[in-house]
Enzyme design. Sequence first.
Site, PDB file in Angstrom:
ATOM      1  N   ARG A  65     -17.192 -30.647  26.206  1.00  8.82           N
ATOM      2  CA  ARG A  65     -16.332 -29.759  26.987  1.00  8.82           C
ATOM      3  C   ARG A  65     -16.157 -30.292  28.410  1.00  8.82           C
ATOM      4  NH1 ARG A  65     -15.982 -23.211  26.377  1.00  8.82           N
ATOM      5  NH2 ARG A  65     -14.301 -23.555  24.930  1.00  8.82           N
TER       6      ARG A  65
ATOM      7  N   SER B  18     -19.872 -13.285  33.507  1.00  9.05           N
ATOM      8  CA  SER B  18     -19.749 -12.898  32.094  1.00  9.05           C
ATOM      9  C   SER B  18     -19.688 -11.375  31.995  1.00  9.05           C
ATOM     10  CB  SER B  18     -20.972 -13.358  31.302  1.00  9.05           C
ATOM     11  OG  SER B  18     -21.154 -14.738  31.383  1.00  9.05           O
TER      12      SER B  18
ATOM     13  N   ALA C  67      -6.433 -12.244  31.904  1.00  5.53           N
ATOM     14  CA  ALA C  67      -6.047 -12.270  30.488  1.00  5.53           C
ATOM     15  C   ALA C  67      -5.601 -13.684  30.164  1.00  5.53           C
ATOM     16  CB  ALA C  67      -4.917 -11.276  30.231  1.00  5.53           C
TER      17      ALA C  67
ATOM     18  N   CYS D 279     -12.676 -10.738  23.300  1.00 11.72           N
ATOM     19  CA  CYS D 279     -13.391  -9.710  24.065  1.00 11.72           C
ATOM     20  C   CYS D 279     -13.181  -8.258  23.662  1.00 11.72           C
ATOM     21  CB  CYS D 279     -13.077  -9.878  25.545  1.00 11.72           C
ATOM     22  SG  CYS D 279     -13.734 -11.438  26.154  1.00 11.72           S
TER      23      CYS D 279
HETATM   24  P1  NAD Z   1     -16.508 -19.592  26.331  1.00  8.34           P
HETATM   25  O1  NAD Z   1     -17.254 -19.589  25.055  1.00  8.34           O
HETATM   26  O2  NAD Z   1     -15.131 -20.157  26.377  1.00  8.34           O
HETATM   27  O3  NAD Z   1     -17.359 -20.371  27.441  1.00  8.34           O
HETATM   28  C1  NAD Z   1     -18.720 -20.198  27.648  1.00  8.34           C
HETATM   29  C2  NAD Z   1     -19.336 -21.551  27.989  1.00  8.34           C
HETATM   30  O4  NAD Z   1     -20.694 -21.368  28.377  1.00  8.34           O
HETATM   31  C3  NAD Z   1     -19.338 -22.543  26.816  1.00  8.34           C
HETATM   32  O5  NAD Z   1     -18.647 -23.720  27.176  1.00  8.34           O
HETATM   33  C4  NAD Z   1     -20.842 -22.816  26.563  1.00  8.34           C
HETATM   34  O6  NAD Z   1     -21.109 -24.140  26.168  1.00  8.34           O
HETATM   35  C5  NAD Z   1     -21.433 -22.505  27.934  1.00  8.34           C
HETATM   36  N1  NAD Z   1     -22.858 -22.200  27.910  1.00  8.34           N
HETATM   37  C6  NAD Z   1     -23.541 -21.363  27.095  1.00  8.34           C
HETATM   38  N2  NAD Z   1     -24.856 -21.355  27.421  1.00  8.34           N
HETATM   39  C7  NAD Z   1     -25.019 -22.193  28.470  1.00  8.34           C
HETATM   40  C8  NAD Z   1     -26.136 -22.606  29.266  1.00  8.34           C
HETATM   41  N3  NAD Z   1     -27.366 -22.130  29.040  1.00  8.34           N
HETATM   42  N4  NAD Z   1     -25.926 -23.502  30.260  1.00  8.34           N
HETATM   43  C9  NAD Z   1     -24.688 -23.985  30.499  1.00  8.34           C
HETATM   44  N5  NAD Z   1     -23.577 -23.635  29.791  1.00  8.34           N
HETATM   45  C10 NAD Z   1     -23.747 -22.750  28.791  1.00  8.34           C
HETATM   46  O7  NAD Z   1     -16.500 -18.082  26.836  1.00  8.34           O
HETATM   47  P2  NAD Z   1     -15.419 -17.401  27.821  1.00  8.34           P
HETATM   48  O8  NAD Z   1     -14.240 -16.951  27.031  1.00  8.34           O
HETATM   49  O9  NAD Z   1     -15.239 -18.248  29.014  1.00  8.34           O
HETATM   50  O10 NAD Z   1     -16.217 -16.078  28.207  1.00  8.34           O
HETATM   51  C11 NAD Z   1     -17.333 -16.116  29.067  1.00  8.34           C
HETATM   52  C12 NAD Z   1     -17.661 -14.703  29.494  1.00  8.34           C
HETATM   53  O11 NAD Z   1     -16.565 -14.149  30.222  1.00  8.34           O
HETATM   54  C13 NAD Z   1     -17.912 -13.734  28.337  1.00  8.34           C
HETATM   55  O12 NAD Z   1     -18.910 -12.826  28.731  1.00  8.34           O
HETATM   56  C14 NAD Z   1     -16.593 -12.993  28.192  1.00  8.34           C
HETATM   57  O13 NAD Z   1     -16.763 -11.707  27.677  1.00  8.34           O
HETATM   58  C15 NAD Z   1     -16.109 -12.932  29.631  1.00  8.34           C
HETATM   59  N6  NAD Z   1     -14.655 -12.844  29.792  1.00  8.34           N
HETATM   60  C16 NAD Z   1     -13.818 -13.617  29.041  1.00  8.34           C
HETATM   61  C17 NAD Z   1     -12.428 -13.569  29.255  1.00  8.34           C
HETATM   62  C18 NAD Z   1     -11.471 -14.417  28.456  1.00  8.34           C
HETATM   63  O14 NAD Z   1     -10.270 -14.246  28.619  1.00  8.34           O
HETATM   64  N7  NAD Z   1     -11.909 -15.328  27.610  1.00  8.34           N
HETATM   65  C19 NAD Z   1     -11.925 -12.758  30.269  1.00  8.34           C
HETATM   66  C20 NAD Z   1     -12.812 -11.991  31.030  1.00  8.34           C
HETATM   67  C21 NAD Z   1     -14.183 -12.051  30.786  1.00  8.34           C
HETATM   68  C1  UGA Z   2      -8.047  -8.907  27.786  1.00  7.28           C
HETATM   69  C2  UGA Z   2      -7.778  -8.073  29.042  1.00  7.28           C
HETATM   70  O1  UGA Z   2      -6.362  -7.856  29.150  1.00  7.28           O
HETATM   71  C3  UGA Z   2      -8.289  -8.766  30.293  1.00  7.28           C
HETATM   72  O2  UGA Z   2      -8.111  -7.922  31.416  1.00  7.28           O
HETATM   73  C4  UGA Z   2      -9.779  -9.079  30.101  1.00  7.28           C
HETATM   74  O3  UGA Z   2     -10.272  -9.781  31.223  1.00  7.28           O
HETATM   75  C5  UGA Z   2      -9.965  -9.917  28.859  1.00  7.28           C
HETATM   76  O4  UGA Z   2      -9.435  -9.201  27.712  1.00  7.28           O
HETATM   77  C6  UGA Z   2     -11.402 -10.205  28.542  1.00  7.28           C
HETATM   78  O5  UGA Z   2     -12.283  -9.523  28.996  1.00  7.28           O
HETATM   79  O6  UGA Z   2     -11.556 -11.146  27.762  1.00  7.28           O
HETATM   80  P1  UGA Z   2      -6.901 -11.001  26.629  1.00  7.28           P
HETATM   81  O7  UGA Z   2      -7.749 -10.608  25.464  1.00  7.28           O
HETATM   82  O8  UGA Z   2      -6.917 -12.404  27.073  1.00  7.28           O
HETATM   83  O9  UGA Z   2      -7.291 -10.114  27.901  1.00  7.28           O
HETATM   84  O10 UGA Z   2      -5.371 -10.647  26.311  1.00  7.28           O
HETATM   85  P2  UGA Z   2      -4.538  -9.283  26.307  1.00  7.28           P
HETATM   86  O11 UGA Z   2      -3.232  -9.543  26.943  1.00  7.28           O
HETATM   87  O12 UGA Z   2      -5.298  -8.145  26.808  1.00  7.28           O
HETATM   88  O13 UGA Z   2      -4.262  -9.063  24.754  1.00  7.28           O
HETATM   89  C7  UGA Z   2      -5.310  -8.734  23.860  1.00  7.28           C
HETATM   90  C8  UGA Z   2      -4.740  -8.503  22.477  1.00  7.28           C
HETATM   91  O14 UGA Z   2      -3.967  -7.290  22.434  1.00  7.28           O
HETATM   92  C9  UGA Z   2      -3.794  -9.608  22.017  1.00  7.28           C
HETATM   93  O15 UGA Z   2      -4.004  -9.877  20.656  1.00  7.28           O
HETATM   94  C10 UGA Z   2      -2.419  -9.011  22.245  1.00  7.28           C
HETATM   95  O16 UGA Z   2      -1.435  -9.564  21.416  1.00  7.28           O
HETATM   96  C11 UGA Z   2      -2.683  -7.554  21.899  1.00  7.28           C
HETATM   97  N1  UGA Z   2      -1.711  -6.609  22.509  1.00  7.28           N
HETATM   98  C12 UGA Z   2      -1.641  -6.482  23.846  1.00  7.28           C
HETATM   99  C13 UGA Z   2      -0.887  -5.861  21.686  1.00  7.28           C
HETATM  100  O17 UGA Z   2      -0.949  -5.958  20.454  1.00  7.28           O
HETATM  101  N2  UGA Z   2       0.001  -4.995  22.273  1.00  7.28           N
HETATM  102  C14 UGA Z   2       0.100  -4.847  23.618  1.00  7.28           C
HETATM  103  O18 UGA Z   2       0.928  -4.028  24.081  1.00  7.28           O
HETATM  104  C15 UGA Z   2      -0.744  -5.621  24.426  1.00  7.28           C
END
Ligand code: NAD
Ligand code: UGA
Length: 458
Positions: A41, A130, A163, A275
Amino acid sequence: MDFKKHILCIGAGYVGGPTMAVIAYKCPHYKVTVVDINPARIAEWNSQELPVYEPGLDDIVREIRGRNLFFSTDIEKGIREHDIIFVSVNTPTKQFGVGAGQAADLQYWEKTARQILQFSGSDKIIVEKSTLPVKTAQAMQRILATGGDGVEFEVVSNPEFLAEGTAIDDLLYPDRVLVGSGNSERGLMARNELVEIYANWVPAERIITTNIWSSELSKLVANAFLAQRVSSINSISALCERTDADIDEVAVAVGMDSRIGNRFLEASVGFGGSCFKKDILNLVYLCRFYGLHEVADYWENVVKINQYQQERFVLNILNSMFNTLSGKKICLFGFAFKANTGDTRESPAIFIARRLLEEKAEVVVTDPKALVNAKKDLENVNGSLSYTGDPYEAARGCHAIAIMTEWDLYKGLDYKGIFQSMSKPAFIFDGRNILDHEKLFEIGFNVFPIGKPPLTHY
Ligand code: NAD
Ligand code: UGA
């Protein structure tokens, strides 16, 4: 160059990478380093092909990588040399033991806490980026307090609301930034450090501070409310299909009430993403833990309706195509859980592909960004499966198209040409209501939208 702050982020995923890129971009006077245990990564973050597709991300990373944004596998050095440590590791749903299938799996989180404790030689601010169950900061603080060598840690919560697909805009122009802290002198100092970072580009009134538990809980609740809106509109889409009402018309009429608002009311094949489901289940688990079973049941239904919507979509395909899919070719337009991302985590397309294969259909998958992930998601699934990036090729010879992802690309295709290349009768199941249904019907398709009467030639 002498940097004013040294910021480390542990976890170079969908959140860690883009979030830190924007902090470094907006704060050239800070040094920002992102570390990860996954060397592949980190290599991708240091290459021309970033591991995350987000509109606008490439340009930012290209401009600042090597200037004040660095990607590295050296976690130990990172912890030693930085004063502010964001932790953005994954917190998936636990798959074993107590709480399996609901609670958050905090093993990555705890490992990080122990690494921080092991390698820190000076005081640090630890930032929970996270998404975590409420009260996690307490556990983190307790682990960090076991060092006994005079090094002090202050844990603050700064959940991320971006998002996918709009991450860069969400980070540049956030609705709000939330910082939760303890109210001791050290807690408030740590909070101010964080506020100072965001104040470089976020207006002061959009940076809100709360106690640490409110901050942790607000993140789970925000996702639960968003997902609840999708499940609400999807539940009504089922009723529309029985009553000749039109879900888009209902959504407009309801959403024009300013108390309700018009966003997040798009009926769909179901919500996906890494999420929504995990965070709601986490909330459900917390409620059950505290004996609040009615509250837990209430939120659990948001997830149940989402599952129901996906199953309903499959049954609709089956019933409309004369109750057998065996040997029929069905193409999925889109595999990502939403448009403008290559992410397929919890994508409804995974479930639907599996169910169609169980019915012995031949499934063709096309997506402009998500084919690599789609192949991984379906690698152990039996049945006739193929992949192509070209939607025209995907549809050729198919009996049906099912729209899974609302990519703009699918709105502007030559559906006349596509119709001619398909087996007849040809069907379209628009799981996102993005196509011109009347026009498709005139071309000759049997059209099945979500939450609207179908348009059929029989
Ligand atoms: P992700 O799986 O894409 O990334 C997490 C990374 O952490 C991975 O690359 C993994 O290798 C690394 N990792 C794990 N353990 C580790 C360690 N001990 N040391 C160093 N690296 C380590 O996950 P993500 O989607 O980025 O989500 C991370 C957090 O953010 C989650 O709690 C998720 O709920 C939250 N979150 C995600 C989103 C989103 O849109 N994906 C939005 C808001 C919040
Ligand atoms: C969501 C939240 O919108 C973020 O604020 C949050 O940070 C994030 O989760 C997280 O914690 O991971 P994300 O999952 O990236 O973001 O995308 P969204 O735009 O929220 O859509 C989520 C799902 O709902 C998608 O599958 C989308 O297609 C669906 N959706 C969304 C619908 O079916 N209808 C809608 O009107 C809106």
